[in-house]
Write an enzyme that holds these catalytic residues in place. Structure first.
Site, PDB file in Angstrom:
ATOM      1  N   SER A 130      43.553 -17.710  -0.323  1.00 20.97           N
ATOM      2  CA  SER A 130      43.942 -18.488  -1.496  1.00 20.97           C
ATOM      3  C   SER A 130      42.853 -18.810  -2.500  1.00 20.97           C
ATOM      4  CB  SER A 130      44.593 -19.802  -1.046  1.00 20.97           C
ATOM      5  OG  SER A 130      45.847 -19.519  -0.464  1.00 20.97           O
ATOM      6  N   LYS A 154      41.035 -28.517  -7.354  1.00 17.68           N
ATOM      7  CA  LYS A 154      42.405 -28.172  -6.924  1.00 17.68           C
ATOM      8  C   LYS A 154      43.095 -29.433  -6.425  1.00 17.68           C
ATOM      9  CE  LYS A 154      44.720 -24.891  -3.753  1.00 17.68           C
ATOM     10  NZ  LYS A 154      44.487 -23.804  -2.765  1.00 17.68           N
ATOM     11  N   SER A 206      46.898 -19.488  -3.378  1.00 15.05           N
ATOM     12  CA  SER A 206      47.472 -20.706  -3.868  1.00 15.05           C
ATOM     13  C   SER A 206      46.597 -21.441  -4.887  1.00 15.05           C
ATOM     14  CB  SER A 206      47.777 -21.645  -2.698  1.00 15.05           C
ATOM     15  OG  SER A 206      46.598 -22.013  -2.032  1.00 15.05           O
TER      16      SER A 206
END
Lengths: 97, 478, 517
Positions: C193, C94, C169
């Site tokens: 998330s 990420k 997210s």
């Protein structure tokens, strides 16, 4: 419940600039969120300790031994305006403290 | 009326710690280097970095707290103080807020409110023509200093005058210096003293509005700055005005006070507990180690000298403020031994010896024993005080010597005491100046000088003046 | 080639170690796959990087950018190891993790072009175990969002249905794993998330105990809540990655690791284990399809020998309120360093310092980030601290106490992960509060700091969908006491086996080539 004046004040504290339309939208959105969040204000939490850390550690320290710093070229590599080995910025028009 | 307005002063002191590395990262602390050579992602506040406290800084803070008699918090935490400024890379300073590492204490007569740990800001310099951005004023930021550990000490507003404030600040400086935790040099910035100044009618309990005085980089300027501000406040109130809360800068060259430019809105630092750091809970071992490493500090030594050695306060403070001289003084007292008077030793060490050392630039103090011998000889009136000073000069030059031999060699032995020789010379001097003798008998004390002078000439200054006086009076039947 | 991509990480690592497949071939296959990204899930790939980039690919060469010795703070870390539990395995990261020399944006325009001078601890632990960085994945800006529609670089599409969101997210990380563009990915979870996008994309997502994995190098959103975790196809892979990454880090004083480490799970039944269902679930707003899958999964648990117990979490309903005070408050402080002085975007043209700050930040941050900064600043500001931040931290204490009480009676707490299946792009962007409600079931575990896993449990049609509409994944959440990850993974492994999600979903699984991205 959060008005235009408060929005402008908070924006200034956050160093954000909002145009008129944004100020209005923000006031509405924040009021909506705060309206929901406000439910916790009514809770009776007298005597409850706030949690600032979920981890119950103490005294996690570092020995006073120097490590290898970054070469200045690396330190300044990301600088938007490097100048004479330093980070250049517009001069503050006020004192920090 | 302004004169009846008493001064109420508190001090905020920042002490830069002399650890090897910064407060929250391992970058080395050193001064005078090229800009930005002691940085890392942490002290440059790159995204994703985290702070880890310097254990030596914690130790130093405990030492400072203990030296100031502070309560040590069993558990203290760090807080974030949020504000934007180029020298504040995270846009928050990690500091301590309502639970500082050191609580209430006292130094001398002044109460300490608290002492806490925080990190120093970076250095910003304003550039000249060549560095401007699009023609506008620019500043350059050097992060070498950013992150230096600081201990902030805050006092209660117990000080009542500018001179007192400067004097107390000197005591604080000396106390901290002796701990070995900081250079505490005001000119270099390792000691920074700000003053909170207000006035109020004498006897009133409520405090007046205070102003904050900053940027005074010497004790003299601190005193003058406070004096100037007190005068300003008294005049303002006397003219019917009110004091506004503001931050002021004192310019020693002009003697003027200027209000520092303030931001449009008041400070709202939005303090909250620092989530990236865990609590500091000093262990028994940490406390003992800090306590054991404390030297005898000026305040305690002063008290000891007064109580145990009978020195007066001024003498005690003078000696206690210089640990090297104090140690020497105590060695000489020990060499003098029982029967000696520490007060006399103190006078010799701080008075005649200091003068002699100054005169013989670069000389070291003589060994304690010879000085003790000298002091003993003067006390026993073997030599006069003036003769003693001559011996002292020789001692300083030679470092270690046999005092008795010097006295002999220089012929400084005093005539007096049980020596009949002196009585004889006095008798002769009286006989050769009957006019003076008559004057003395009829109450003109000053005439004794003539007889004393004659005796001194005859003995080539080696008579003890007090003894001559005594003999003259005795022989004249006074 | 396709066979290689069907292997789980554990399987591939085993075969590479045994010499059955070559690391170069395996890495090459994934590089090629990552280059076919049509979901906007990657912001940077090793495959797409030009020749001047550090060569972070699967062939084992190259060092990260930067010369000189490795430093204690993660600069000049060594190249990926040749041996280790993850040798030869490329993993998607990420874009919230710093990777030296590789663009790192946190999904924000304010960090466009930023290349960090150091690498995050979690990533260094992966590469020290032999893994390679396959790419950096798209995400909601600064981890603020539940749909990946808040990215400064465009939304990510759900591989199951490209008209829908993957969740957020960690939407990019979930999409690459679910869409066959990476064998596994790293994400972060602050209020859900990792778990919520895992649920919406039909994969496994694990949020470890707060402190299990170092946060050093994880761009901070809410410091007291953020945790790093794996997104994988199965529970075993999640355990493998957790085992490699967990540990005390001297650079993160809040890190504690997991005592005893992590072993790969093997449990196949749930006998003797008690599962608590919060009674408050009855009143919660849930899609009918989600409720049905939840009920079916509960039945499976009982079939495996697990005991179902009713518990109560009286303060969990206030989780969203507390979370949306605490997280924005910490974020408002964490994001203040983005000021144009030392790195990232600087909008010049204004020669006044305050104008520079304001213009830089106003142009660099998206609307959700601004909203949360404003909310957080307000909650901390003078006069409001006690009522908002102070009060929220007390609610947090109560929520943690609720879990403590529950865990005295049960081994695990179970809930749905998300109230709905993946929703359509744009469906919830009009009302921030509606978007926040996606976190309803995940936020309490974050506030308490306890570990939780999202397991794909079944498929359901979206609420109100027409007959025969394609069904979408539904996630099942299991939470455990702090540091009970091993127990959690064992139970999840057993349930996973019984659920047979992969088999049940069949060709609909995007990474199996059915609807490959």
């Amino acid at each position: 419940m959060i008005d235009r004046e408060q929005v402008l004040h908070v924006a200034r504290l956050s160093r954000l600039r909002l145009d008129e339309a944004e100020v209005e939208t923000m006031a509405g959105e924040l009021s909506g969120i705060l309206g929901h969040v406000d439910r916790i204000r009514g809770l009776d939490l007298e005597g409850v300790e706030p949690t600032s850390h979920v981890v119950q550690l103490e005294n996690v320290l570092r020995a006073d031994v120097p490590w290898q710093s970054m070469p200045p070229a690396v330190a300044l590599a990301s600088a938007p305006e490097p100048f004479d080995g330093a980070f250049r910025v517009p001069s503050p028009q006020h004192d920090a403290d | 009326m302004p004169e009846e307005l008493e001064a109420v002063i508190g001090l905020e002191i920042h002490v830069q710690l002399s650890t090897r590395t910064k407060m929250f990262c391992g970058c080395e602390l050193s001064f005078g280097d090229e800009p930005n050579v002691h940085t890392c992602p942490i002290c440059l506040a790159h995204p994703g970095v985290l702070p880890v406290p310097n254990e030596e800084a914690i130790r130093y803070a405990l030492k400072i707290g203990m030296a100031l008699g502070c309560e040590i918090a069993p558990r203290s935490i760090f807080h974030r103080k949020n504000y934007f400024y180029p020298d504040n890379p995270k846009a928050y300073q990690i500091s301590q807020y309502d639970i500082p590492i050191c609580g209430e204490g006292k130094l001398g007569d002044i109460r300490i409110t608290r002492a806490h740990l925080e990190e120093d800001a970076a250095k910003t310099i304003h550039v000249g023509e060549s560095g401007r951005i699009h023609g506008s004023a620019a500043s350059l930021v050097d992060f070498n200093r950013g992150g230096t550990p600081l201990v902030e000490i805050v006092t209660e507003p117990d000080l009542r005058g500018a001179a007192e404030a400067a004097e107390w600040a000197r005591l604080l400086r000396e106390t901290v210096r002796q701990l070995g935790v900081s250079d505490v040099n005001m000119e270099e910035g390792s000691l920074r003293v700000d003053a909170n100044v207000s006035v109020r009618p004498a006897g009133q309990a409520e405090l007046g509005t205070k102003t904050e005085l900053k940027n005074m980089n010497s004790f003299r300027f601190l005193q003058r700055g406070i004096e100037a501000e007190l005068a300003r406040q008294r005049e303002l109130i006397g003219a019917g005005g009110t004091v506004e809360q503001e931050t002021l800068h004192f310019d020693p060259a002009s003697g003027e006070l200027t209000s520092l430019r303030s931001k449009e809105e008041a400070h709202d630092y939005r303090y909250f507990p620092e989530p990236d750091l865990v609590a500091i809970a000093p262990t028994e071992a940490m406390l003992a180690e800090a306590r054991d490493s404390l030297p005898e500090l000026p305040a305690a030594r002063t008290a000891r000298y007064e109580a145990e050695l009978g020195l007066d306060q001024a003498q005690a403070r003078l000696l206690a403020g210089d640990p090297e001289q104090a140690a020497y003084f105590e060695a000489v007292v020990a060499a003098v031994g029982a029967g000696g008077e520490p007060r006399v030793v103190a006078n010799w060490v701080t008075g005649d010896l200091t003068a002699a050392l100054r005169a013989a630039e670069g000389a070291d103090r003589p060994a304690p024993q010879p000085l003790a011998d000298l002091i003993g000889a003067v006390a026993a009136k073997t030599i006069s005080h003036a003769g003693g000073k001559q011996v002292l000069a020789i001692l300083v030059a030679e470092g270690d010597a046999d005092v008795a031999a010097i006295i002999e060699r220089e012929g400084l032995a005093q005539i007096g005491g049980d020596d009949d020789e002196l009585a004889g010379i006095v008798a002769a001097a009286i006989e050769s100046d009957p006019a003076a003798a008559e004057q003395i008998r009829s109450g003109n004390g000053k005439a004794i000088g003539a007889i004393v002078g004659a005796v001194m000439r005859e003995t080539k200054g080696r008579a003890d003046g007090g003894e001559v006086n005594r003999l003259i009076r005795e022989q004249l039947g006074l | 080639m396709a066979d290689l991509l069907d292997l789980t990480v554990a399987e591939a690592a085993g075969k590479i170690a045994a010499g059955e497949i070559s690391a170069a071939e395996y890495g090459g296959a994934w590089r090629a796959a990552s280059a076919t990204d049509e979901l906007n899930a990657y912001l940077w790939t090793a495959a797409g990087a030009d020749s001047l980039e550090p060569d972070w690919n699967g062939d084992g060469e190259s060092a990260p950018a930067g010369e000189g010795e490795a430093t204690p703070y993660g600069a000049n870390a060594p190249a990926p190891a040749d041996a280790g539990p993850l040798a030869g395995v490329p993993i998607a990261i990420k874009d919230i993790f710093t990777t030296q020399g590789i663009p790192t944006t946190a999904g924000s325009r304010i960090l466009a072009g930023y290349r960090p001078p150091y690498t995050a601890t979690a990533v260094r632990k992966l590469t020290a175990a032999g893994a390679r960085v396959l790419g950096k994945t798209n995400m909601d800006e600064f981890a603020m969002g539940s749909s990946n529609e808040n990215s400064g670089y465009g939304p990510v599409l759900n591989p199951w249905d490209r008209g829908r969101v993957p969740g957020g997210s960690s939407g990019g990380s979930a999409a690459v794993v679910a869409g066959g563009l990476a064998p596994a990915a790293l994400g972060t979870d602050t209020g859900g998330s990792i778990r919520q996008p895992a649920a919406l994309c039909g994969i496994v997502g694990l949020k470890p105990t707060y402190g299990a994995i170092s946060r050093f190098g994880m761009i901070a959103f809410a410091s007291s809540l953020d945790q790093c975790g794996p997104l994988t196809r199965d529970v075993t892979d999640a355990a493998l990655l957790l085992g490699v990454m967990q540990g005390v880090d001297p650079l993160d004083s809040t890190s504690v690791g997991i005592a005893g480490g992590i072993a790969l799970p093997s449990r196949e039944d749930l006998a003797g284990l008690r599962f608590g269902i919060p009674r408050e679930l009855g009143e919660a707003t849930l899609d009918a399809g989600v409720r049905a899958v939840f009920a079916a999964t509960v039945a499976r648990i009982e079939e495996l020998g697990g005991q179902i117990v009713e518990i109560t979490l009286p303060h969990a309903e206030h989780g969203i309120s507390a979370y949306y005070v605490i997280a924005p408050a910490e974020a408002s402080s964490n994001l203040a360093r983005f000021d144009g002085v030392r790195y990232g975007l600087r909008e010049a043209g204004d020669e006044d310092l305050i104008e520079m700050y304001e213009t830089t930040r106003s142009r660099g941050f998206g609307p959700e980030v601004k909203r949360r900064i404003m909310l957080g600043t307000y909650a901390l500001s003078s006069g409001y601290y006690d009522a908002y931040y102070g009060q929220a931290q007390k609610v947090r204490t109560r929520i943690a106490q609720d879990f403590d009480t529950a865990f005295a009676a049960v081994d695990f707490v179970i809930t749905p992960t998300s109230p709905s299946v993946a929703f359509e792009l744009g469906a919830k962007t009009a009302d921030p509060l509606a978007m926040y409600m996606n976190d309803f079931f995940t936020v309490p575990m974050s506030l308490a700091g306890i570990p939780a896993i999202a397991l794909p449990a079944g498929l359901a049609a979206p609420e109100g969908a027409a007959e025969g509409a394609p069904r979408l994944p539904v996630g099942f959440q299991i939470a455990a006491p702090a540091f009970a990850e091993q127990k959690l993974l064992e139970a999840a492994h057993a349930l996973e086996g019984a659920l047979g999600f992969e088999a049940a979903a069949g060709d609909a699984i995007p990474w199996k080539g059915g609807a490959r991205a």
